[in-house]
Design a protein around this motif. Sequence first.
Motif, PDB file in Angstrom:
ATOM      1  N   PHE A 185     -21.696  47.170  24.509  1.00 38.11           N
ATOM      2  CA  PHE A 185     -21.400  46.509  25.823  1.00 38.11           C
ATOM      3  C   PHE A 185     -22.499  45.856  26.486  1.00 38.11           C
ATOM      4  N   GLY A 186     -23.553  46.421  26.537  1.00 40.10           N
ATOM      5  CA  GLY A 186     -24.707  45.723  27.424  1.00 40.10           C
ATOM      6  C   GLY A 186     -25.076  44.666  26.530  1.00 40.10           C
ATOM      7  N   LYS A 187     -25.318  44.505  25.349  1.00 44.49           N
ATOM      8  CA  LYS A 187     -26.002  43.505  24.620  1.00 44.49           C
ATOM      9  C   LYS A 187     -25.318  42.121  25.104  1.00 44.49           C
ATOM     10  N   VAL A 188     -24.254  42.117  25.589  1.00 44.18           N
ATOM     11  CA  VAL A 188     -23.070  40.797  25.686  1.00 44.18           C
ATOM     12  C   VAL A 188     -22.871  40.894  27.437  1.00 44.18           C
ATOM     13  N   GLY A 189     -23.852  41.650  28.131  1.00 41.11           N
ATOM     14  CA  GLY A 189     -23.616  41.647  29.429  1.00 41.11           C
ATOM     15  C   GLY A 189     -22.590  42.219  30.356  1.00 41.11           C
ATOM     16  N   THR A 190     -22.193  43.278  29.800  1.00 39.90           N
ATOM     17  CA  THR A 190     -21.264  44.020  30.528  1.00 39.90           C
ATOM     18  C   THR A 190     -21.658  45.456  30.352  1.00 39.90           C
ATOM     19  N   SER A 191     -20.745  46.479  30.715  1.00 41.51           N
ATOM     20  CA  SER A 191     -20.981  47.991  30.632  1.00 41.51           C
ATOM     21  C   SER A 191     -19.618  48.667  30.540  1.00 41.51           C
ATOM     22  N   GLY A 192     -19.555  49.808  30.033  1.00 42.01           N
ATOM     23  CA  GLY A 192     -18.369  50.540  29.744  1.00 42.01           C
ATOM     24  C   GLY A 192     -17.757  50.844  31.172  1.00 42.01           C
TER      25      GLY A 192
END
Length: 393
Positions: free
Chosen positions: A35-42
Motif C-alpha cells: 500500500f505505502g509505496k503507492v501513496g496510501t495505507s491499509g
Amino acid sequence: MPEIAEVARVTHYLRQHLTGKTIGNVIAADDANVFGKVGTSGAEFERALKGRKVVTAGSQGKYFWLVMDQPPHPVMHLGMTGWVHIRGEQTAYTRYAERHKDGEEVWPPKYTKFQLETAGAPSVEVAFTDARRFSRIRLVNCPGADIRKHSPLVENGPDPVVDKDRFTEEYLRSKMKSRHVPIKALLLDQAMISGIGNWVGDEIMYQAKLHPEQYSDDFDDADITTLYNAVKYVCDTAVEKLGDSDQFPPDWLFNHRWGKGKKDSAKTLPNGEKLIFITVGGRTSCVVPGVQKKKGRTTLDSAGGTPVAKEEAKESHYFEDKKDIAEKPAKRARIAMTEKEGAKDSKKTPKVPKGSSEPIKKEKVKKEAVEEKSAGDVPALGRRRSTRLLSGV
C-alpha cells in the motif's frame, strides 16, 4: 508473473461476483510495500471501500480496478505472485490455486493483503493475496469513467485486447521504428504495450517466427505485419480462454516452454525442434532456433562488433547473462587492483645500478614505465547494463 490473460481472469470473477453489491466490511493489512509505496495505507483502503457500492470492474494490461459508486477507486497490480480469491469459488488454476487443508478451504488465505465481505445475503468474500509483496494497491480519486486518464494507467501503452482502436499496426510500426532495442524488450515495455509479459512475449515471437534479439528498427514491413497479427492472435486467444492453459491451442510454445532447469526435460518440441533459453531484455526467453530465424542485426552482433556497434548494444538496454553479471564485480575489483598496483610502480623512480655512472633521465623512466604497464594491461570491461523494464508500478 500474472500477465494480460491472468488479469483478465481476475477481472472476470470480480465483475461476476461484486457488480451491484455493497461492501459491508473491509480488513486491510498494514503493509507498507503493497500500500505505502503507492501513496496510501491499509487503513485508508478500509475507509474508502467500506459502505461503497461496486459498479463494475475493469482492466488494462497488468492493471485492474473496481469502479465504486463514488471516488476513490481501488486500482491494483498483481506483481509477481499476487492473486484474487473468492470464497467457495476456484478463481485460480494450478499455478495460483490456494492450497486446502484436509480438503477444507483455508480462509482467509495465507499472505492476505486485504479481504472484504459484501453486505446482505448471500454475502461474497474476496481476498487479495501476495506472498512476495511486489503487488501494488492504490486509490485513484477521480470519476469512475476517467480512471484510465490518471496515473498509473495513463503512463501505460494501449492494451492489445481492450484498445483495438489504439493498438493498430501503424502504432506498432511507429514504435518499432523509433526505438533501437531488442524486439522482445519493446514488447515487454509497458509504456509501449500494456499486458505483455515473459511467456506471452515468447509465444508472440514464436507464432510470428521471428527472433527476440533482433533490433526493433531492423524489421521490414512484412515482418511488422506478421508480428502485429501474432500479438493480436496470442493476446486475444489467451484472454478469451481467461488464461486457462488447458484450453490453449496444442501448437503453442506455452505447452512446452516450462522445462528449463528440469533434470528430465527433453527441451524439444514434439516435432523434434530444439528449444533453447537465452536472456533478452533481462528476462529468460525460450526460443526455437529452427523456426525463429535471425533476419537482421541482433544485440549479439552489435556487442561483438565495432565500438559504435557496442554503443548501440548499450543503448538497447540489452541485459547480459545473469552469471556474467554476477562475476563482473569480482573481475572489476581484480582489474582495479592490477591497475592500481601498476600505477604505483610507474610512479617509483628506479635506482641507479651500483657501479653505473650514467644518470637516468626522468623522461626515459616515465616512458619505460608506461610501456611496461601497457604490456600488462587487462582489457576494460563494459559497463553493466542493468536498466530494468518497468511494468508501470
